[in-house]
Every structure is written in C-alpha cells, then in structure tokens.
Design a protein around this motif. Structure first.
Motif, PDB file in Angstrom:
ATOM      1  N   MET A  37     -33.942  -5.413  23.157  1.00  9.67           N
ATOM      2  CA  MET A  37     -32.848  -5.997  22.392  1.00  9.67           C
ATOM      3  C   MET A  37     -33.351  -7.125  21.496  1.00  9.67           C
ATOM      4  O   MET A  37     -32.873  -7.332  20.376  1.00  9.67           O
ATOM      5  CB  MET A  37     -31.793  -6.515  23.356  1.00  9.67           C
ATOM      6  CG  MET A  37     -30.434  -6.656  22.740  1.00  9.67           C
ATOM      7  SD  MET A  37     -29.295  -7.383  23.934  1.00  9.67           S
ATOM      8  CE  MET A  37     -29.828  -9.083  23.942  1.00  9.67           C
ATOM      9  N   LEU A  38     -34.333  -7.864  22.022  1.00 11.63           N
ATOM     10  CA  LEU A  38     -34.881  -8.966  21.229  1.00 11.63           C
ATOM     11  C   LEU A  38     -35.531  -8.416  19.967  1.00 11.63           C
ATOM     12  O   LEU A  38     -35.401  -8.974  18.869  1.00 11.63           O
ATOM     13  CB  LEU A  38     -35.893  -9.755  22.066  1.00 11.63           C
ATOM     14  CG  LEU A  38     -35.300 -10.437  23.300  1.00 11.63           C
ATOM     15  CD1 LEU A  38     -36.416 -10.988  24.189  1.00 11.63           C
ATOM     16  CD2 LEU A  38     -34.341 -11.563  22.897  1.00 11.63           C
ATOM     17  N   SER A  39     -36.212  -7.330  20.121  1.00  9.94           N
ATOM     18  CA  SER A  39     -36.902  -6.728  18.986  1.00  9.94           C
ATOM     19  C   SER A  39     -35.883  -6.165  17.980  1.00  9.94           C
ATOM     20  O   SER A  39     -35.969  -6.417  16.772  1.00  9.94           O
ATOM     21  CB  SER A  39     -37.835  -5.642  19.518  1.00  9.94           C
ATOM     22  OG  SER A  39     -38.411  -4.936  18.460  1.00  9.94           O
ATOM     23  N   GLU A  40     -34.908  -5.446  18.485  1.00  8.38           N
ATOM     24  CA  GLU A  40     -33.895  -4.854  17.604  1.00  8.38           C
ATOM     25  C   GLU A  40     -33.095  -5.973  16.904  1.00  8.38           C
ATOM     26  O   GLU A  40     -32.764  -5.881  15.721  1.00  8.38           O
ATOM     27  CB  GLU A  40     -32.970  -3.936  18.414  1.00  8.38           C
ATOM     28  CG  GLU A  40     -31.678  -3.513  17.731  1.00  8.38           C
ATOM     29  CD  GLU A  40     -31.873  -2.688  16.461  1.00  8.38           C
ATOM     30  OE1 GLU A  40     -33.009  -2.257  16.179  1.00  8.38           O
ATOM     31  OE2 GLU A  40     -30.871  -2.485  15.729  1.00  8.38           O
ATOM     32  N   GLY A  41     -32.823  -7.035  17.619  1.00 12.86           N
ATOM     33  CA  GLY A  41     -32.097  -8.144  17.009  1.00 12.86           C
ATOM     34  C   GLY A  41     -32.874  -8.742  15.846  1.00 12.86           C
ATOM     35  O   GLY A  41     -32.319  -9.052  14.780  1.00 12.86           O
ATOM     36  N   THR A  42     -34.171  -8.901  16.040  1.00 17.27           N
ATOM     37  CA  THR A  42     -34.992  -9.468  14.986  1.00 17.27           C
ATOM     38  C   THR A  42     -35.032  -8.549  13.767  1.00 17.27           C
ATOM     39  O   THR A  42     -35.011  -9.002  12.621  1.00 17.27           O
ATOM     40  CB  THR A  42     -36.415  -9.735  15.516  1.00 17.27           C
ATOM     41  OG1 THR A  42     -36.306 -10.370  16.784  1.00 17.27           O
ATOM     42  CG2 THR A  42     -37.185 -10.633  14.568  1.00 17.27           C
ATOM     43  N   ARG A  43     -35.064  -7.259  14.044  1.00 19.63           N
ATOM     44  CA  ARG A  43     -35.044  -6.295  12.951  1.00 19.63           C
ATOM     45  C   ARG A  43     -33.754  -6.441  12.133  1.00 19.63           C
ATOM     46  O   ARG A  43     -33.758  -6.480  10.900  1.00 19.63           O
ATOM     47  CB  ARG A  43     -35.160  -4.880  13.521  1.00 19.63           C
ATOM     48  CG  ARG A  43     -35.531  -3.809  12.490  1.00 19.63           C
ATOM     49  CD  ARG A  43     -35.317  -2.398  13.012  1.00 19.63           C
ATOM     50  NE  ARG A  43     -33.930  -2.118  13.350  1.00 19.63           N
ATOM     51  CZ  ARG A  43     -32.941  -1.938  12.458  1.00 19.63           C
ATOM     52  NH1 ARG A  43     -33.207  -1.986  11.165  1.00 19.63           N
ATOM     53  NH2 ARG A  43     -31.712  -1.708  12.861  1.00 19.63           N
ATOM     54  N   ARG A  44     -32.639  -6.564  12.831  1.00 23.51           N
ATOM     55  CA  ARG A  44     -31.366  -6.724  12.125  1.00 23.51           C
ATOM     56  C   ARG A  44     -31.340  -8.026  11.336  1.00 23.51           C
ATOM     57  O   ARG A  44     -30.765  -8.097  10.243  1.00 23.51           O
ATOM     58  CB  ARG A  44     -30.193  -6.713  13.117  1.00 23.51           C
ATOM     59  CG  ARG A  44     -29.975  -5.363  13.751  1.00 23.51           C
ATOM     60  CD  ARG A  44     -28.707  -5.375  14.600  1.00 23.51           C
ATOM     61  NE  ARG A  44     -28.734  -4.282  15.564  1.00 23.51           N
ATOM     62  CZ  ARG A  44     -27.825  -4.111  16.529  1.00 23.51           C
ATOM     63  NH1 ARG A  44     -26.813  -4.969  16.654  1.00 23.51           N
ATOM     64  NH2 ARG A  44     -27.909  -3.090  17.363  1.00 23.51           N
ATOM     65  N   LYS A  55     -43.571  -9.562  13.219  1.00 24.59           N
ATOM     66  CA  LYS A  55     -43.541  -8.247  12.576  1.00 24.59           C
ATOM     67  C   LYS A  55     -42.495  -8.181  11.449  1.00 24.59           C
ATOM     68  O   LYS A  55     -42.797  -7.753  10.333  1.00 24.59           O
ATOM     69  CB  LYS A  55     -43.220  -7.187  13.645  1.00 24.59           C
ATOM     70  CG  LYS A  55     -43.050  -5.769  13.108  1.00 24.59           C
ATOM     71  CD  LYS A  55     -42.885  -4.778  14.254  1.00 24.59           C
ATOM     72  CE  LYS A  55     -42.513  -3.389  13.740  1.00 24.59           C
ATOM     73  NZ  LYS A  55     -42.075  -2.510  14.844  1.00 24.59           N
ATOM     74  N   TYR A  56     -41.276  -8.607  11.751  1.00 28.74           N
ATOM     75  CA  TYR A  56     -40.187  -8.406  10.800  1.00 28.74           C
ATOM     76  C   TYR A  56     -40.002  -9.553   9.817  1.00 28.74           C
ATOM     77  O   TYR A  56     -39.441  -9.370   8.742  1.00 28.74           O
ATOM     78  CB  TYR A  56     -38.865  -8.174  11.539  1.00 28.74           C
ATOM     79  CG  TYR A  56     -38.836  -6.896  12.330  1.00 28.74           C
ATOM     80  CD1 TYR A  56     -38.863  -5.661  11.669  1.00 28.74           C
ATOM     81  CD2 TYR A  56     -38.791  -6.907  13.714  1.00 28.74           C
ATOM     82  CE1 TYR A  56     -38.839  -4.476  12.401  1.00 28.74           C
ATOM     83  CE2 TYR A  56     -38.755  -5.739  14.446  1.00 28.74           C
ATOM     84  CZ  TYR A  56     -38.787  -4.515  13.786  1.00 28.74           C
ATOM     85  OH  TYR A  56     -38.767  -3.348  14.499  1.00 28.74           O
ATOM     86  N   LEU A  57     -40.402 -10.755  10.223  1.00 27.05           N
ATOM     87  CA  LEU A  57     -40.180 -11.929   9.360  1.00 27.05           C
ATOM     88  C   LEU A  57     -41.470 -12.738   9.272  1.00 27.05           C
ATOM     89  O   LEU A  57     -41.514 -13.918   9.632  1.00 27.05           O
ATOM     90  CB  LEU A  57     -39.057 -12.792   9.952  1.00 27.05           C
ATOM     91  CG  LEU A  57     -37.671 -12.114  10.012  1.00 27.05           C
ATOM     92  CD1 LEU A  57     -36.774 -12.831  11.005  1.00 27.05           C
ATOM     93  CD2 LEU A  57     -37.042 -12.086   8.624  1.00 27.05           C
TER      94      LEU A  57
END
Lengths: 496, 496
Positions: free
Chosen positions: A456-463, A389-391
C-alpha cells in the motif's frame, strides 16, 4: 499586534495576530494568520470574514494587502468569495471538532483508499493477548484498597515502573515521586500549560512547523502561542531568546513534522536559555521509541531535570485508546501539577495503570517495542524506496526515526492542490501549510508508514506522483464542483 | 463582601467572604468563613492568621467579634493561639492535598480501628471475575479502530448503554448523543463548571451542608460558591432565588450529608426557578442506586431535560478506581462540554468503556446492584439498631437510601471534641461542621455503613456512645498533648 476586540465576536470582527517575522511580506503574514485561525478552529466552516476594507483598517495595513491575502487563501482552497455574500471559510474545511472522523472522502470507484496521513500507529499490532494477561494479573493480585481512591497522580506501581523504564530507555533523571500519570499527552500538556499560567507565564513558544491543532488546544488553556522556526538542527534557540517566552514546547527526539533531531549544540543552548530566563522546557517525547539507524540520544530532560518536563504516552507504542501518558515533572512544579490533576478529575483508571505496570515490569513491553521497531523499519524502507522510484527529485526528511517522513514537493507545486488531486485518486495525505502558525509556510507532505502494508505504501506513492503531474491542457477537472471537498489538515495525530 | 487583597498573600492578609445569612451573629459568620478557609485548603496547617485588629479592620467589624470567633475556633480545635506567635491553624489539620491518606491515626493499643467515615464503598464487593469477563469480551471483539482515537466524549457503545440504563433506572430523558463520558464525577463537575464560566456564569449555588472539599475544588475552576441552606425538604429554593446564581449543584436523590430527598414541591419549584432565570441545575446523582424502603423517584433531570445536567459514576456501585462517570448534558451545552473534554484530555480509557458497556448490556450490572442493595440494607439495619441501642436520644436522618446516615448529637456536644474523643477510642467518624460553608453549622456526624461488617458497625456505635459521655471531673485527659491530632473532615468521599 492584536486588536482589542474579542475573538468571540467572530462574524465581521476578527482577532488576528500577525507575526513580526523579518523577511516575510505583509501579505504572507496576513494570510498566515488567517490560515492559522481557520486551522485552529477560531474560524469555522462557512464563517464570514470581515470585508477587506474593515480588516485592513483593524490591522493597520493597506486594503490591497488584505485583498491579496484573501486571493491567496482562496487559491489554496481555504476561503471562497461570492459576490453579494463576501468572503467565507470554505465549506468542508476540516474543523478540529471532528478530528477522528474521516475528513476526506477517498472513495474513488475502482480504487482502494490509502491513508498515509499521520495518526494512529498500527492498531493491528496491539498485543491483545499479552494485555489481557496483564489485566488478569492485576485483577487477581491487587488488594481491594487499590480499587478505591488512590493517589490521583497515579498508582505507586505505575509511577515506579515508568521511572525505571524512562531512566533505562530515555536516560531520564527521574524518581517515582516526580511522575504524574495522565490521560495521554493531551492532558499532560494542558495541565502543564495551566500550571504555567498560574505561575505567571503568559506565552508559550512552539516550533514552526508543528502540530496545528495542538497549538489551538493549548492556547485555549490560557497561554498565547508564539512561533519559533525550526531549521535543520531543530528549534532556532536564538530566535526563541528574542521572544518574551519563558516556556517552550519542543519535540527534540524527532521534530514533528520535519523529523529533525535537535542537535547537541542546540540542546545545550536551549538549556542555557532556560537557566537564563528561569524558564521551563516541555519535551514532547511522542515517538522516540522508534529509531532506526540513528544512535539513541538521551532525552533532553536528562541534561536539565529541574528545567524540563518530559511528556510521553503509550499512544504510539500500544494504543491511543488506552489514554495513558505521563509527565516527569521538574521538582518545582510537582506539587502544582499533582494538585491540578487531582482537582480536575481525581485520576484515571487504576486497573489499567496496574496493567501497564505489570506489562512493563514483566518485560513484555520491551519485547513488544522490539517487534514494532522491526515492523516499522521495514515499512519505512518500503516508503523510502517507493519515493526514490516515483518522486526521485523530491527531498525526503526525517527518515531516521518515528512513524512518518516529510517529503518536499518542488516550491512550484501548490500544496493544497496536490493534496486535493491525491484525494481524487483515493490517496489521503497531510500537507504542512497549516503547521507554521504565523510564520511563512513551505510546501511539505507528511507521509505516515505506520499502518502499512508495504504494498500500500508503494501504491500510495505512485498515486502521489500521478497527482503531482500537471493535468494536460483542456482535460476535464479531476474533481467536480458538486463534490464536497475537505482541504485537510487536522487528523487524530493532532491530538496526542 | 470580599476585600480586594488576593488570597495568594495568605500570611497576615486573609480574604474572607462573609455570608449575609439573616439570623446568624457576626461572630458566627466570621468563624464560619475562617473554618471554610481552613477546610477548603486556603489556609493550611500552621498558617498564621491576621491579628484580630487587622482582620477586624479588613472586615469592617469590631475587634471583639474577631476575638470571639478565634476563641470559638480554638475551642473546636481549628486554631491555636500562642503568646508571641499569634493565632495559627492547628498543626495536623487535614488539608485536602492528602485526601486518600489516613488523616487520623486510629491505632489505639488493644483496639481494632473502625472507620465509619464516608468514603469508598465495599471494595471487597467489586465483581472481579465478572469484570474480567467483560474485559475479555472487549479485547476479543472490538475492531482495531476502536483502539485508536475515538470520540473523546466516549465510545458509542458506552454512551448507548448508559442512555438506555439511565432511562430505564433513573427515568432520565436521554439519548446517546447527550452523554459525555468522564473520569468520574469530579471531572464531570469541573468540566461543567468551566463550561458555565465560559458561558458567562460567575456564581454556583451549593447546598449547605454539602461536601466541603467539592466546594473548594469547584471554586478553583472559576465560579464562586454561594451557600444555600438545606432543610427537611431539601434545598431551600426560595433562598436560592435570592442569590445572584443562575446555576446550582444539588443532590436531590439523597442529599449529602443529610440524606434528605428533595420533595416533589421543591423539585417543581427548582425547575420553575431554572426556567425563570434561564439557569442550569447540576444534579449529582452520586448514590441513587441504593434505596431501601423508599419508593424510587425519577431523577430531577426527567422533569427538565433542557435545564438539568445529570452527573453520575460507577464509583459507589463498582469501584472509584475505575474513574468512570458520565454527564447527561442539556442540549444547549452538549457541544461546549464535548469540546472541553476533547481539549482537556482527548478522552479516557476506551477498553474500560467497552467493558462497562458489555457489563451493562449483559445484565451483569443489574444483578450486581441487586446484590449490593441487599448487603448495604443489612448493614444499614445493623447501624440503625446499634444507634437506637447506644444513642437512643440522638436523632438519625437519611436512613432510607445511600451508604451513610447522619446522626445528630445534642447541641450541647462539641462536635470537634466528640470526633477527637472517638479517635482516641479507635473510631474514625466525620463531623459536619466543615460542610456548611459560610452558613452557621449544627452538630452532626456522618456514619457510613458501606464497609461493614455488621459486628464492626455495632462496636463502632458503642465506642461513639462512650466518646460522648462526659469525662469524670479530675480524670486525666484521654488524649495527650504529644499526640498529633487531626481535626478531621476531608476524606476520599470528598472527591467524587
């Protein structure tokens, strides 16, 4: 290519070993060697480097090569140059002497810190109650003599339980007589390296990329490390055959950090190489219990039990704090390995060994692994989905097994800057630049999903995606000068 | 005085180091060196010795000296000579590779076997219930992070508990920062020896007599051992000062095996020596918890905390199988010792460390020691009384403390024969001949009272007296030729 000066006299003299990898420039080779010296702990925080003139003379290269290498490393945050005081290793660079402490501060006001660096497994999953039962069974059942001085290479009970487990689950060719119980994989490897040294070995081939701290630790036991590149099929066995090595350390089930599985052809070639050079293969089976869609493949040891030492532990399946591991030793090395363990420490905790034997033979261990596999698979799925999604443009490797994946930023991205920008957003990640030893690195990030949770895994990837976006021109720097930066790599994962 | 040939080529070439102890004959020095090579494992069972002619040439002594030395050792049962096959080490001689197995058979029909050799403590006294409580407290209380990779030199909790215990009970000058937790005294010593080697030390002075296997183990880590005699006041510090050593291993609280306590004058002299040579004292505090009528004396470390490394374990107070020990390290060596432990095995069992910390801080450990002290004192009294009854003329040493005493047969008695005759009566004892290293031995027997019970101690002493009586002329030999004899010395006590 090493000069005769000793590495003890750091300061202005520096022992560097340049790889002779074809295709890499001299500047790359010099910068890799220095990076390696920093990561491996030979050059510590604040250590002064030789002048470019004197290092150039020592290495027999032009001064411009050294100047360019220093500039590259300064750009990556490894070195700092100040007029008057020369070039030094950055303060705050993580030295391996503190691998368990927080080497980054991820305390960003208003943000929960997220640590995706590889390291311990999910420690909350440690089966405290079941382990307590195993300890109780042990203390109520073992005879007094087992509390005395037992075989320093491990209790009969645990060596038997391990032999049966490793044959069943890893396809290993093993009897209890060939198992040596150790304080974790670190001790398994350091004892083996010393046995090899005593048997006349001088070099150990290691994968490039691979665990940087491991390389430093092992070289302190008397073998010099020679890097051999890893490609999509795992270790390049032809390149290995061009080295003077007769021993190699590999991670065939799930290469660290790329996550590659050593291909069947390469397995066969590696065994042929070992036969041809009368060699020894150290198989680090560090997280083979965790595989997802991939079919199980027997350990390399099963193909060549007289050539391969199979090394494993419960650090990823139970807890690193147990400090319990094993070596399945080729017959020719059993006596030497036993004697080395005996004369080093006369063995490890007997009660704990009995508890693990009980835990394994009662079936608790199998059940625990099934639970863990489900949990880690969910987390891997979450991290992979977040990355997609993010990368979406960044390739992901090594998803089929283990507790981490490797994600490749575009080559235009400066890995060290990315790691720093992520930390400024409360996200800790580990780059792979330091893991190539003397070979030229490529950008990569190791992301662990072991400790979850999914959100947390999702939020980390977003960051991470945010950290990777170039800052708008004129925007203030995200990281102030006063802040103590740590240009990361060593984590507890690096001990083993 | 060593010849340049390597010890690897055992067979007909033999590396011997002769002491230059004044007053001992050349024959004594040669026989001591060979005895030491056998006991230390360099010469194994059945190994062939050089011809007397060639050894004499290597050592630069007359052939008659070697012939006499060989004859003496054959008489003691160390060597056998057969025409045609030369001189060999006796088959059945205990090699240190099997220290935990029964190295004697004491199965004499109709007799209960009695083992008075030093070794494990009373394993039946291990406080299983209280230890289980400590484990339960640990597993219910420690945070998850403590199950991960913690400081490899030991948990904060245990280092703190040990610092407080050692200050209170041993008078040590110690903070938690100076404690390194190890897998027992063996590891404490081997790590220290390697640290000293890296710091430029080449020799380690050891007491003569002292633990023979320990000497062999430590020399395998890079220092050469130099024997310094022990007299009634403990280590002869003047003799130490004549060696090239800057490091010494001592057992000041209760010398092994003589049981002597290092006198106050010698303590002061030893500290002065260490200051003068910029030296290091390794204080092996192996059984100091057990003292009876003697007043407690603070550890040597308290006199010179910057010079002394204090090494201890719970092997005698709880169980050797825990494999838990510690080093209180001089400040100058803390970093090196921590790094060596880290890069060897990254630490030992964390759960067990927490359990010991809990056991110590709860007061259970103190209570357990009080119980043990009472029990061991009774057994010591029983053994001493039996010796007074059955062997009234034989001097006894080292009764005031510890878990063993030393009894001296008259010099006319051949120690090896006595040990053999005792075994023929179902009694296992350990002689001290092998414990003198390169210095001339005197007859002595180490008798442990740790494992009781009282009735067995008395019966064992009775058998010893019987074994010491000369056989009537013409009586058949007590031990047949067909019986596999083991001419003793290595026991599990020798690991530490």
């Amino acid at each position: 290519m090493s000069n005769p000066k000793t590495p003890d006299a750091v300061g202005p003299v520096l022992l560097l070993e340049l790889s002779d990898s074809p295709g890499s420039t001299l500047t790359t080779r010099v910068s890799s060697a220095i990076r390696q010296a920093v990561v491996g702990g030979r050059l510590t925080e604040g250590a002064r480097l030789p002048s470019s003139r004197s290092l150039a003379a020592d290495l027999g290269v032009s001064r411009g090569v050294v100047v360019a290498a220093y500039a590259l490393l300064a750009d990556e945050g490894f070195l700092v140059s100040r007029s008057g005081s020369g070039t030094r290793v950055s303060e705050g660079f993580p030295v391996p002497s503190a691998p368990t402490s927080a080497i980054w501060s991820a305390d960003v006001p208003g943000l929960v810190a997220i640590d995706l660096r590889p390291g311990p497994p999910d420690l909350g999953a440690f089966p405290r109650k079941a382990w307590m039962r195993a300890l109780r069974n042990t203390l109520s059942a073992i005879p007094d003599t087992e509390l005395g001085y037992v075989d320093p290479w491990g209790t009969d009970a645990l060596r038997g339980a391990l032999a049966s487990y490793l044959a069943r689950v890893r396809g290993a060719e093993v009897t209890a007589e060939r198992v040596v119980v150790v304080n974790g994989v670190t001790q398994g490897l350091t004892l083996l390296v010393r046995v090899l040294r005593a048997a006349g070995h001088r070099h150990l081939a290691v994968e490039s990329p691979s665990n940087a701290v491991q390389r430093g630790v092992l070289s302190s036991h008397g073998l010099s490390m020679i890097d051999v590149r890893v490609d999509d099929d795992g270790l390049d066995v032809e390149a290995l055959a061009r080295t003077p090595c007769r021993a190699v350390l590999v991670t065939p089930a799930h290469q660290f950090p790329t996550g590659t599985q050593l291909s069947a052809e390469r397995r066969a070639a590696l065994v042929r190489w070992a036969e041809a050079v009368d060699g020894v293969i150290l198989e680090d089976d560090y997280d083979s219990e965790f595989r997802y869609e991939r079919l199980p493949m027997a350990c390399l040891q099963s193909l060549a039990p007289t050539r391969v030492a199979l090394i494993g532990s419960v650090s990823k399946t139970l807890a690193p704090g147990l400090r319990l591991g094993w070596v399945v030793t080729p017959p020719a090395l059993v006596d030497a390995l036993r004697a080395t363990k005996r004369d080093d420490d006369f063995g490890g905790s007997v009660i704990q060994q009995h508890a693990l034997a009980d835990f394994m033979t009662s079936g608790e261990y199998d059940g625990h692994l099934r639970t863990l596999r489900r949990r880690y698979r969910e987390r891997r799925d979450a991290l992979r989905a977040a990355a997609a999604k993010y990368l979406p443009e960044w390739p992901i490797m090594g998803v089929a097994a283990g507790l981490h994946l490797l994600i490749e930023p575009p080559t235009a991205v400066n890995e060290a800057v990315l790691v720093r920008e992520a930390a400024a957003r409360g996200l800790l990640i580990q780059g792979t630049a330091s893991m190539y030893g003397t070979l030229p690195p490529r950008p990569g990030l190791v992301l662990s999903y072991a400790r979850g949770p999914v959100s947390m895994l999702s939020e980390g990837t977003r960051r991470l995606a945010e950290a990777a976006r170039p800052a708008p021109v004129g925007a203030p720097p995200l990281v102030g000068r006063g802040r103590r930066q740590r240009h990361a790599s060593a984590t507890a994962e690096d001990y083993f």
